[in-house]
Motif scaffolding. Structure first.
Motif, PDB file in Angstrom:
ATOM      1  N   THR A 113      33.937  31.780  41.571  1.00  0.00           N
ATOM      2  CA  THR A 113      34.630  32.403  40.446  1.00  0.00           C
ATOM      3  C   THR A 113      34.108  33.813  40.225  1.00  0.00           C
ATOM      4  N   LEU A 114      35.005  34.721  39.898  1.00  0.00           N
ATOM      5  CA  LEU A 114      34.637  36.099  39.586  1.00  0.00           C
ATOM      6  C   LEU A 114      34.162  36.180  38.146  1.00  0.00           C
ATOM      7  N   GLN A 115      33.015  36.832  37.934  1.00  0.00           N
ATOM      8  CA  GLN A 115      32.513  37.069  36.586  1.00  0.00           C
ATOM      9  C   GLN A 115      32.391  38.571  36.366  1.00  0.00           C
ATOM     10  N   GLN A 116      32.600  38.970  35.110  1.00  0.00           N
ATOM     11  CA  GLN A 116      32.527  40.369  34.700  1.00  0.00           C
ATOM     12  C   GLN A 116      31.546  40.471  33.542  1.00  0.00           C
ATOM     13  N   LYS A 117      30.695  41.490  33.568  1.00  0.00           N
ATOM     14  CA  LYS A 117      29.749  41.671  32.477  1.00  0.00           C
ATOM     15  C   LYS A 117      30.465  42.404  31.345  1.00  0.00           C
ATOM     16  N   GLN A 118      30.544  41.736  30.185  1.00  0.00           N
ATOM     17  CA  GLN A 118      31.197  42.308  29.008  1.00  0.00           C
ATOM     18  C   GLN A 118      30.219  42.271  27.847  1.00  0.00           C
ATOM     19  N   ARG A 119      29.868  43.445  27.344  1.00  0.00           N
ATOM     20  CA  ARG A 119      28.926  43.569  26.224  1.00  0.00           C
ATOM     21  C   ARG A 119      27.617  42.822  26.487  1.00  0.00           C
ATOM     22  N   GLY A 120      27.107  42.912  27.709  1.00  0.00           N
ATOM     23  CA  GLY A 120      25.832  42.292  28.053  1.00  0.00           C
ATOM     24  C   GLY A 120      25.887  40.826  28.407  1.00  0.00           C
ATOM     25  N   THR A 121      27.072  40.218  28.434  1.00  0.00           N
ATOM     26  CA  THR A 121      27.222  38.795  28.735  1.00  0.00           C
ATOM     27  C   THR A 121      28.155  38.612  29.924  1.00  0.00           C
ATOM     28  N   TRP A 122      27.792  37.703  30.831  1.00  0.00           N
ATOM     29  CA  TRP A 122      28.658  37.397  31.967  1.00  0.00           C
ATOM     30  C   TRP A 122      29.799  36.500  31.508  1.00  0.00           C
ATOM     31  N   VAL A 123      31.038  36.945  31.779  1.00  0.00           N
ATOM     32  CA  VAL A 123      32.239  36.217  31.379  1.00  0.00           C
ATOM     33  C   VAL A 123      33.013  35.832  32.641  1.00  0.00           C
ATOM     34  N   SER A 124      33.341  34.552  32.766  1.00  0.00           N
ATOM     35  CA  SER A 124      34.141  34.087  33.907  1.00  0.00           C
ATOM     36  C   SER A 124      35.587  34.514  33.707  1.00  0.00           C
ATOM     37  N   LEU A 125      36.150  35.159  34.709  1.00  0.00           N
ATOM     38  CA  LEU A 125      37.548  35.577  34.672  1.00  0.00           C
ATOM     39  C   LEU A 125      38.411  34.482  35.293  1.00  0.00           C
ATOM     40  N   PRO A 126      39.701  34.474  34.990  1.00  0.00           N
ATOM     41  CA  PRO A 126      40.574  33.443  35.577  1.00  0.00           C
ATOM     42  C   PRO A 126      40.899  33.779  37.037  1.00  0.00           C
ATOM     43  N   ARG A 139      42.062  38.179  45.712  1.00  0.00           N
ATOM     44  CA  ARG A 139      42.756  39.368  45.222  1.00  0.00           C
ATOM     45  C   ARG A 139      42.454  39.522  43.743  1.00  0.00           C
ATOM     46  N   VAL A 140      42.142  40.756  43.319  1.00  0.00           N
ATOM     47  CA  VAL A 140      41.718  40.999  41.941  1.00  0.00           C
ATOM     48  C   VAL A 140      42.450  42.199  41.364  1.00  0.00           C
ATOM     49  N   LYS A 141      42.757  42.134  40.066  1.00  0.00           N
ATOM     50  CA  LYS A 141      43.272  43.273  39.298  1.00  0.00           C
ATOM     51  C   LYS A 141      42.443  43.371  38.028  1.00  0.00           C
ATOM     52  N   LEU A 142      41.934  44.566  37.751  1.00  0.00           N
ATOM     53  CA  LEU A 142      41.143  44.785  36.541  1.00  0.00           C
ATOM     54  C   LEU A 142      41.816  45.827  35.658  1.00  0.00           C
ATOM     55  N   GLY A 143      41.704  45.643  34.347  1.00  0.00           N
ATOM     56  CA  GLY A 143      42.303  46.594  33.407  1.00  0.00           C
ATOM     57  C   GLY A 143      41.291  47.298  32.527  1.00  0.00           C
ATOM     58  N   LEU A 144      40.051  46.821  32.499  1.00  0.00           N
ATOM     59  CA  LEU A 144      39.011  47.401  31.657  1.00  0.00           C
ATOM     60  C   LEU A 144      38.526  48.692  32.304  1.00  0.00           C
ATOM     61  N   LYS A 145      38.876  49.842  31.695  1.00  0.00           N
ATOM     62  CA  LYS A 145      38.546  51.136  32.294  1.00  0.00           C
ATOM     63  C   LYS A 145      37.053  51.414  32.220  1.00  0.00           C
ATOM     64  N   GLY A 146      36.570  52.125  33.235  1.00  0.00           N
ATOM     65  CA  GLY A 146      35.158  52.446  33.336  1.00  0.00           C
ATOM     66  C   GLY A 146      34.522  51.641  34.457  1.00  0.00           C
ATOM     67  N   ARG A 147      33.195  51.653  34.470  1.00  0.00           N
ATOM     68  CA  ARG A 147      32.440  50.931  35.499  1.00  0.00           C
ATOM     69  C   ARG A 147      32.394  49.445  35.148  1.00  0.00           C
ATOM     70  N   ASN A 148      32.849  48.612  36.054  1.00  0.00           N
ATOM     71  CA  ASN A 148      32.849  47.162  35.865  1.00  0.00           C
ATOM     72  C   ASN A 148      31.768  46.541  36.728  1.00  0.00           C
ATOM     73  N   ASP A 149      30.794  45.867  36.090  1.00  0.00           N
ATOM     74  CA  ASP A 149      29.782  45.094  36.809  1.00  0.00           C
ATOM     75  C   ASP A 149      30.373  43.716  37.060  1.00  0.00           C
ATOM     76  N   LEU A 150      30.392  43.305  38.328  1.00  0.00           N
ATOM     77  CA  LEU A 150      31.018  42.051  38.725  1.00  0.00           C
ATOM     78  C   LEU A 150      30.070  41.251  39.609  1.00  0.00           C
ATOM     79  N   ARG A 151      30.306  39.944  39.674  1.00  0.00           N
ATOM     80  CA  ARG A 151      29.588  39.061  40.592  1.00  0.00           C
ATOM     81  C   ARG A 151      30.433  37.827  40.835  1.00  0.00           C
ATOM     82  N   MET A 152      30.127  37.119  41.919  1.00  0.00           N
ATOM     83  CA  MET A 152      30.788  35.858  42.235  1.00  0.00           C
ATOM     84  C   MET A 152      29.788  34.741  41.957  1.00  0.00           C
ATOM     85  N   VAL A 153      30.273  33.628  41.380  1.00  0.00           N
ATOM     86  CA  VAL A 153      29.395  32.508  41.062  1.00  0.00           C
ATOM     87  C   VAL A 153      30.016  31.184  41.510  1.00  0.00           C
TER      88      VAL A 153
END
Length: 139
Positions: free
Chosen positions: A84-97, A111-125
């Motif tokens: 699962t793809l996770q994105q760091k949001q406000r210091g917390t890892w959030v699992s994306l759908p 395949r991924v699409k992101l809408g949150l502008k700026g630098r996105n910290d991501l990881r797979m879990v």
């Protein structure tokens, strides 16, 4: 006759499942018995494979909602396990759908699409196993 064969297969699969758990580092305790089987020498036991995930985005920068790919490999995870793809949001890892199964050779591609502008910290879990953090900038 057929139902007996099916129940035998189920019992064998169930036994293999317990053995897999023991190899994965989960302790399985057997009740004490005076008729215990002799233990195998250490040379005959397989070491548990340490789980690991790699992740690489196809781009480092994209426009908002532009599709890109994240690919990688896994070790110590069975085929069909979900990553699962996770994105760091406000210091917390959030699992994306965004979840894909691991292939037989341990690889995955998403395949991924992101809408949150700026630098996105991501990881797979997958469970407690996480890839190193990677970044994609959305402009």
């Amino acid at each position: 006759m057929i139902s007996k064969r099916r129940s035998l297969r189920t019992a064998v699969v169930g036994t293999l499942g317990v053995a897999s758990l023991a190899l994965a580092g989960t302790a399985v305790a057997a009740p004490p018995s005076s008729h215990s089987a002799p233990s195998l020498p250490a040379a005959h036991t397989a070491p548990a494979a340490k789980a690991g995930i790699t992740a690489k985005p196809s781009v480092s920068s994209v426009r908002a909602w532009q599709q890109f790919r994240v690919t990688g490999t896994t070790t110590g995870l069975t085929a069909g396990s979900k990553v699962t793809l996770q994105q760091k949001q406000r210091g917390t890892w959030v699992s994306l759908p965004a979840t894909v199964p691991v292939a037989r050779n341990g690889s995955y591609s998403m395949r991924v699409k992101l809408g949150l502008k700026g630098r996105n910290d991501l990881r797979m879990v997958s469970g407690a196993t996480a890839s190193p953090v990677f970044n994609v900038t959305v402009r």
